[in-house]
Design a protein around this motif. Structure first.
Motif, PDB file in Angstrom:
ATOM      1  N   ASP A 193      36.037  20.923  29.569  1.00 55.00           N
ATOM      2  CA  ASP A 193      35.471  21.510  30.800  1.00 55.00           C
ATOM      3  C   ASP A 193      36.877  20.314  31.780  1.00 55.00           C
ATOM      4  N   GLY A 194      38.077  19.659  31.376  1.00 54.15           N
ATOM      5  CA  GLY A 194      39.031  19.161  31.861  1.00 54.15           C
ATOM      6  C   GLY A 194      38.416  18.466  34.182  1.00 54.15           C
ATOM      7  N   LYS A 195      38.842  17.202  33.929  1.00 54.65           N
ATOM      8  CA  LYS A 195      38.446  16.183  35.539  1.00 54.65           C
ATOM      9  C   LYS A 195      39.613  17.273  36.692  1.00 54.65           C
ATOM     10  N   THR A 196      40.839  17.615  36.123  1.00 52.22           N
ATOM     11  CA  THR A 196      42.029  17.836  36.694  1.00 52.22           C
ATOM     12  C   THR A 196      42.528  19.736  36.777  1.00 52.22           C
ATOM     13  N   ALA A 224      34.030  23.832  23.769  1.00 54.66           N
ATOM     14  CA  ALA A 224      35.095  23.338  22.419  1.00 54.66           C
ATOM     15  C   ALA A 224      33.890  23.784  20.953  1.00 54.66           C
ATOM     16  N   LYS A 225      34.526  24.335  19.834  1.00 52.63           N
ATOM     17  CA  LYS A 225      33.490  24.501  18.685  1.00 52.63           C
ATOM     18  C   LYS A 225      33.452  23.182  17.741  1.00 52.63           C
ATOM     19  N   ASP A 226      32.726  22.859  17.577  1.00 52.04           N
ATOM     20  CA  ASP A 226      32.776  21.764  16.793  1.00 52.04           C
ATOM     21  C   ASP A 226      33.101  21.721  15.600  1.00 52.04           C
ATOM     22  N   THR A 227      34.127  22.518  15.623  1.00 54.40           N
ATOM     23  CA  THR A 227      35.416  22.245  14.220  1.00 54.40           C
ATOM     24  C   THR A 227      36.560  20.875  14.858  1.00 54.40           C
ATOM     25  N   GLN A 257      40.481  17.687  22.987  1.00 53.30           N
ATOM     26  CA  GLN A 257      40.282  16.173  23.263  1.00 53.30           C
ATOM     27  C   GLN A 257      42.055  16.069  23.991  1.00 53.30           C
ATOM     28  N   LEU A 258      42.309  17.514  23.794  1.00 54.75           N
ATOM     29  CA  LEU A 258      44.049  17.588  24.070  1.00 54.75           C
ATOM     30  C   LEU A 258      43.516  17.397  26.417  1.00 54.75           C
ATOM     31  N   THR A 259      42.497  17.940  26.527  1.00 52.58           N
ATOM     32  CA  THR A 259      42.000  18.359  27.910  1.00 52.58           C
ATOM     33  C   THR A 259      41.615  17.650  28.488  1.00 52.58           C
ATOM     34  N   THR A 260      41.067  16.554  27.483  1.00 49.61           N
ATOM     35  CA  THR A 260      41.204  14.361  27.899  1.00 49.61           C
ATOM     36  C   THR A 260      42.537  14.466  28.093  1.00 49.61           C
ATOM     37  N   LEU A 261      43.369  14.388  27.510  1.00 53.08           N
ATOM     38  CA  LEU A 261      44.420  14.285  27.152  1.00 53.08           C
ATOM     39  C   LEU A 261      44.854  14.794  29.070  1.00 53.08           C
ATOM     40  N   GLN A 262      45.012  15.445  28.878  1.00 53.59           N
ATOM     41  CA  GLN A 262      46.263  16.127  29.949  1.00 53.59           C
ATOM     42  C   GLN A 262      44.916  15.935  31.134  1.00 53.59           C
ATOM     43  N   ASP A 263      43.956  15.219  31.092  1.00 51.19           N
ATOM     44  CA  ASP A 263      43.471  14.621  32.548  1.00 51.19           C
ATOM     45  C   ASP A 263      43.690  13.419  32.540  1.00 51.19           C
ATOM     46  N   ILE A 266      50.116  22.217  28.699  1.00 53.17           N
ATOM     47  CA  ILE A 266      48.904  21.922  27.634  1.00 53.17           C
ATOM     48  C   ILE A 266      47.924  22.795  28.046  1.00 53.17           C
ATOM     49  N   ASP A 267      47.854  23.732  29.328  1.00 56.62           N
ATOM     50  CA  ASP A 267      47.001  24.680  29.911  1.00 56.62           C
ATOM     51  C   ASP A 267      46.954  26.190  28.577  1.00 56.62           C
ATOM     52  N   ASN A 268      48.583  26.344  28.232  1.00 53.57           N
ATOM     53  CA  ASN A 268      48.973  27.328  28.149  1.00 53.57           C
ATOM     54  C   ASN A 268      48.997  26.632  26.087  1.00 53.57           C
ATOM     55  N   ILE A 269      48.923  26.123  25.621  1.00 54.72           N
ATOM     56  CA  ILE A 269      48.403  25.554  24.081  1.00 54.72           C
ATOM     57  C   ILE A 269      47.222  25.183  23.998  1.00 54.72           C
TER      58      ILE A 269
END
Lengths: 107, 108
Positions: A31-34, A55-58, A66-72, B83-86
């Motif tokens: 659930d990203g901020k941006t 996200a599942k715990d996998t 983590q990709l969502t945090t990096l995106q933010d 990133i949304d797509n990935i």
């Protein structure tokens, strides 16, 4: 469990030395901020129907969080760079008007 | 007159340099997953090629995405969208990779 950590590197004419961005220490969530819907819509009682699933715990679930945090972090970093550029341009116009007495808007 | 046009063109080309660069490295569990992700997102065409270039490379289990654009604003939009797509690709791999093949029938 394997940890998959995404990273990003930024360079530009104003930032010749590489800037490295990492998700950092969590907690991380999908659930990203941006990437949410507008705060105005939320306050007006709107609902985000495209909200991502948790996200599942996998390893892949954690990668998605983590990709969502990096995106933010990338969105915030680049937005700040855009604001800095705009401020520099505004300051330059102000300086030119004060130094030269030229009104840019006048014909 | 032609000289003036050339100078304007040259100025435009200089202004349009793709010198704002972001490289993202995304490690996957396997080489196959990185390859699936690369092939899925590389299918999207880049619309404004004079403003942004995007390159996807799968090396081993790592997907590398390189964005080069004319401004921070241009690369911000492209990166966030990609990133949304990935993330969707990752979720799909997690749900279906390794599962038994299923034939879905169309409702009559």
């Amino acid at each position: 469990m394997t940890t998959l950590v995404p990273t990003a590197i930024y360079t530009s004419p104003t930032e010749p030395i590489e800037v490295k961005l990492i998700p950092g220490v969590g907690p991380h969530s999908t659930d990203g901020k941006t990437t949410q819907i507008s705060e105005i819509v939320l306050k007006a009682g709107g609902e985000d129907r495209d909200k991502p699933s948790a996200a599942k715990d996998t390893p892949l679930g954690n990668l998605r969080a983590q990709l969502t945090t990096l995106q933010d972090k990338l969105n915030e970093f680049l937005t700040q760079k855009m604001l800095n550029k705009r401020k520099l341009e505004d300051d330059d116009i102000e300086r030119r008007i004060l130094d030269d007495g030229v009104d840019e808007d006048s014909d | 007159m032609p000289i003036i046009l050339l100078k304007t063109e040259h100025l435009l080309l200089r202004q349009m340099a793709l010198d704002h660069i972001v490289t993202i490295q995304i490690p996957f569990e396997t080489e196959k997953q990185a390859s699936i992700a690369r092939n899925s997102i590389a299918a999207d065409p880049v619309l404004k090629k004079n403003e942004i270039s995007v390159e996807f490379i799968a090396e081993g289990n790592v997907l590398q995405c390189k964005f080069a654009g004319v401004s921070d604003r241009v690369i911000r939009v492209a990166i966030s969208n990609c990133i949304d797509n990935i993330k969707t690709v990752i979720e799909t791999i997690e749900e279906f990779d390794g599962q038994k093949d299923t034939l879905f029938k169309k409702d009559s």
